[in-house]
Enzyme design. Structure first.
Site, PDB file in Angstrom:
ATOM      1  N   ARG A 228       0.996  -1.368   0.096  1.00 32.49           N
ATOM      2  CA  ARG A 228      -0.020  -0.086   0.023  1.00 32.49           C
ATOM      3  C   ARG A 228       0.777   1.268   0.046  1.00 32.49           C
ATOM      4  O   ARG A 228       1.940   1.226   0.678  1.00 32.49           O
ATOM      5  CB  ARG A 228      -1.039   0.149   1.167  1.00 32.49           C
ATOM      6  CG  ARG A 228      -2.173  -1.125   1.120  1.00 32.49           C
ATOM      7  CD  ARG A 228      -2.933  -0.579   0.023  1.00 32.49           C
ATOM      8  NE  ARG A 228      -4.151  -1.741   0.027  1.00 32.49           N
ATOM      9  CZ  ARG A 228      -4.330  -2.691  -0.677  1.00 32.49           C
ATOM     10  NH1 ARG A 228      -3.075  -2.973  -1.857  1.00 32.49           N
ATOM     11  NH2 ARG A 228      -5.230  -3.377  -0.949  1.00 32.49           N
ATOM     12  N   HIS A 276       1.051  -0.241 -10.453  1.00 32.75           N
ATOM     13  CA  HIS A 276       0.057  -1.292  -9.705  1.00 32.75           C
ATOM     14  C   HIS A 276      -0.278  -2.375 -10.574  1.00 32.75           C
ATOM     15  O   HIS A 276      -1.615  -2.813 -10.685  1.00 32.75           O
ATOM     16  CB  HIS A 276      -1.309  -0.301  -9.212  1.00 32.75           C
ATOM     17  CG  HIS A 276      -1.935  -0.956  -8.074  1.00 32.75           C
ATOM     18  ND1 HIS A 276      -2.620  -0.169  -7.080  1.00 32.75           N
ATOM     19  CD2 HIS A 276      -2.155  -2.185  -7.574  1.00 32.75           C
ATOM     20  CE1 HIS A 276      -3.021  -0.778  -6.180  1.00 32.75           C
ATOM     21  NE2 HIS A 276      -2.700  -2.126  -6.231  1.00 32.75           N
TER      22      HIS A 276
END
Length: 313
Positions: A228, A276
């Site tokens: 994250r 990502h």
């Protein structure tokens, strides 16, 4: 009577998930009315969810037995006050395999000095300066020992890397040197030449990697973050990179996504940005997890990967 499954994970995902979900439900003998619309919220039995989808208020779904998220992280939904239904997060084999491949690839990239070989094609023979140690001489920290962290730690240990694991609560995993708590984190970081961040984002893990903790790592250490974005203090990381304390950072997740074009990470010579992609949820394997949880819900069995609201994951 078929159970009502509402796919509320975004119209752009519906074409990719429609047939895998139908097939997975059929394989388990579940008669389901699967749709990407819910004209009568009270009639919905299960919601397949992803952030950015059409549902932000769960209170009209009075008959809903569970909300089944397609994301591994649930920080964008877990604190929603209207969500009173059980919530599950996504842990599936395809996602796990993708994460293991990403982490192993980038650990080996840093360990073997591959960047220097790729970019150093200038006619200079640097054999001595670019000879890496053996894997067994390169300690790697795995921050986060959930399903993904354990799978990645096991893969690295199988390659002979000494893996030091850290989690907020004590764990015992064969082949992994496990630690917990603040003292354990300091110990792990002080020995890790490569650190991999695979923690959930909670109030306790936000900005975990501060300037002080980055300074604990051996000079020139590498950081890989496919977990994250807010686990790392961005300004502290940039300062540590500029000072040479951190040798390189490979980042797959960010505080703002897509990462803005003007962000300093893009142009920094010691930062690798990946968009990502470390562990994308794959419809075929994820559909089986969703279908199994629906089967469990109908049979009165415990749901897989149910989120603990107090812990936040």
């Amino acid at each position: 009577m078929p159970i009502k499954v509402y796919f509320a994970a975004g119209a752009e995902r519906w074409p990719a998930y429609r047939e895998p979900l139908r097939a997975a439900l059929s394989e388990l003998g579940i008669a389901a009315d699967l749709s990407d619309s819910a004209p009568d919220p009270a009639a919905v039995d299960y919601i397949v969810y992803a952030p950015g989808g059409p549902v932000t208020d769960f209170s009209p779904y009075t008959g809903c037995k569970a909300v089944l998220s397609l994301w591994a992280g649930v920080e964008r939904i877990v604190s929603n006050p209207t969500l009173t239904q059980p919530l599950t997060r996504m842990v599936d084999q395809g996602l796990t395999e993708g994460m293991v491949e990403y982490v192993t690839g980038h650990v080996l990239r840093h360990h073997l000095c591959i960047d220097a070989h790729i970019h150093g094609q200038d006619g200079i023979w640097r054999q001595a300066s670019l000879l890496p140690p053996l894997a067994r001489e390169r300690p790697v920290a795995m921050l986060g020992l959930g399903a993904l962290g354990q799978a990645c730690a096991a893969a690295l240990a199988a390659l002979n890397f000494p893996v030091l694991g850290w989690s907020r609560s004590p764990k015992s995993i064969p082949g992994i040197d496990c630690h917990s708590g603040d003292t354990g984190l300091a110990y792990v970081l002080s020995r890790a030449e490569i650190a991999v961040l695979l923690l959930p984002l909670t109030a306790d893990t936000r900005d975990l990697m501060t300037a002080g903790r980055l300074a604990l790592m051996p000079e020139g250490a590498a950081i890989i973050n496919p977990g994250r974005g807010p686990l790392i203090d961005d300004a502290a990381l940039l300062a540590a990179l500029d000072a040479g304390q951190i040798g390189h950072a490979t980042l797959d997740v960010f505080r703002e996504e897509p990462l803005p074009p003007g962000h300093p990470f893009w142009a920094h010579p010691k930062v690798t940005v990946t968009p990502h992609i470390a562990a994308e949820t794959r419809p075929t394997t994820a559909a089986r997890v969703v279908a199994e949880n629906i089967r469990r819900g109908e049979a009165g069995e415990p749901l897989l990967h149910r989120v603990d609201r107090e812990l936040g994951y």
